[in-house]
Design an enzyme around this catalytic site. Structure first.
Site, PDB file in Angstrom:
ATOM      1  N   ASP A  94       0.862  -1.191   0.107  1.00 25.29           N
ATOM      2  CA  ASP A  94      -0.108  -0.122  -0.053  1.00 25.29           C
ATOM      3  C   ASP A  94       0.846   1.298  -0.018  1.00 25.29           C
ATOM      4  O   ASP A  94       2.039   1.113   0.432  1.00 25.29           O
ATOM      5  CB  ASP A  94      -0.994   0.038   0.990  1.00 25.29           C
ATOM      6  CG  ASP A  94      -0.168   0.102   2.653  1.00 25.29           C
ATOM      7  OD1 ASP A  94       0.892  -0.879   2.735  1.00 25.29           O
ATOM      8  OD2 ASP A  94      -0.560   0.701   3.554  1.00 25.29           O
TER       9      ASP A  94
ATOM     10  N   GLU B 155       0.173  -1.292   5.805  1.00 23.49           N
ATOM     11  CA  GLU B 155       1.310  -0.937   6.644  1.00 23.49           C
ATOM     12  C   GLU B 155       1.192   0.409   6.820  1.00 23.49           C
ATOM     13  O   GLU B 155       1.312   1.196   8.038  1.00 23.49           O
ATOM     14  CB  GLU B 155       2.570  -1.038   5.820  1.00 23.49           C
ATOM     15  CG  GLU B 155       3.781  -0.956   6.776  1.00 23.49           C
ATOM     16  CD  GLU B 155       4.288   0.684   6.967  1.00 23.49           C
ATOM     17  OE1 GLU B 155       4.989   0.989   7.722  1.00 23.49           O
ATOM     18  OE2 GLU B 155       3.777   1.366   5.921  1.00 23.49           O
TER      19      GLU B 155
END
Length: 349
Positions: free
Chosen positions: A29, A94
């Protein structure tokens, strides 16, 4: 083998799962590209100019992930086989909650590595630690009344403002550490939910980002906030909120927003081995530093106690910024280091 777990992490494995286990960790991400007017290029075009690749996630941290995958290819094409097992974990979510996806891999999926190498940007140097992070919410209570007669109520925003001044006074007094640096505190969000603009607000919430250095704990940080509330006679509660979200596969993630600091010793075998590989491959002795930001190491080292370091292409000042970028040569050099480090730690047969 390549598989996708229930959370959505993509995990590659080279080896039979036996022997020592090395985990390369990168997150899939990215943060939002933000205001595109601040970019000189399309943030999703991956343009290369003068040997520099520009784009959202180039530095943080798809560049490192690409280099890790190419490193595995290089190991395979070298003709030898590893005596241990190499994993590449491309984890999810994350950015909003570092460590949560890695925790799932280790505690739920049962992947227990002997070493973890994080690919967050280090400018091809080595990182061996970072400060911890806690997100606090301070819920300030007041008493609502008509704004035409404010003396009849207690303005929660005014009380919250006194707390903010107290936090400014607290900041210079926070602990410090020779390696990790100084603890810090910052108000990052203020909200008051009362829906009427001519009413005195009876509630105000402050979101506080607290960075913890060596020796600072959640209990200590919480008590500092409560002392400010007591000194200012402010009626409020302090809590550490929970991150709660669904992954793209619909799996529910929950985690308290407390992320401990961690430090790997400079003479740890992982640090020594990585330093030797960088020197052999890139021709210089790497600087042993720290990250200013938070990473998955909060779980791997801070909670699970697994020896952890960071090595990645890219300069951290370009992370979360317009015109995010990474040098193409750095991607190539990182791939060489990842390949040789896997061989050095796991051995061949």
């Amino acid at each position: 083998e390549v598989r996708v777990d229930e959370l959505g992490n993509v995990v590659g494995r080279l080896g039979d799962g036996q022997g020592k286990r090395l985990l390369y960790d990168a997150h899939l991400d990215t943060v939002d590209a933000g205001n595109r007017a601040h970019w000189s290029r399309d943030p999703f075009a991956a343009e290369v100019e003068a040997g520099v690749l520009y784009g959202c996630g180039a530095c943080d941290m798809k560049g490192a992930l690409a280099a890790m995958i190419q490193a595995v290819r290089a190991v395979v094409e070298s003709g030898g086989s590893l005596a241990g097992t190499l994993y590449v974990a491309a984890v999810v979510q994350e950015e909003p909650c570092e460590g949560a996806a890695l925790r799932h891999l280790i505690e739920v999926d049962g992947l227990r590595p002997d070493w973890v190498v994080l690919g967050e940007p280090t400018n091809l140097q080595l990182a061996r630690g970072q400060r911890g992070r806690i997100e606090f919410e301070v819920h300030v209570r007041g008493k609502a009344c008509h704004a035409a007669t404010p003396q009849r109520g207690i303005n929660a925003i005014y009380n919250a403002a006194r707390v903010i001044v107290g936090l400014e006074l607290l900041a210079p007094q926070l602990g410090t550490d020779a390696f990790l640096g100084k603890g810090s505190i910052a108000v990052t969000e203020i909200s008051s939910p009362l829906g009427n603009r001519n009413a005195i607000p009876d509630a105000c919430t402050l979101v506080i980002d607290r960075r913890l250095t060596n020796g600072e704990t959640e209990a200590k940080a919480t008590s500092e906030l409560r002392r400010i509330l007591a000194r200012e006679s402010v009626d409020a509660t302090v809590e550490v909120p929970e991150y709660h979200a669904l992954s793209y596969r619909g799996f529910e993630i929950r985690a308290r927003r407390h992320f401990p600091y961690w430090v790997t010793a400079p003479n740890d075998p992982l640090v020594v081995a990585a330093s030797a590989v960088v020197e052999a491959e890139l021709g210089y002795v790497p600087r042993l530093g720290r990250w200013e930001f938070s990473t998955d190491g909060t779980y791997s080292a801070g909670v699970a106690g697994i020896p952890t370091i960071g090595f990645g292409p890219g300069d951290e000042r370009y992370a979360h910024a317009a015109d995010e970028q990474v040098r193409v040569d750095d991607l190539v050099q990182a791939a060489h280091v990842y390949a040789q480090l896997a061989t050095a730690l796991l051995g061949t047969r």
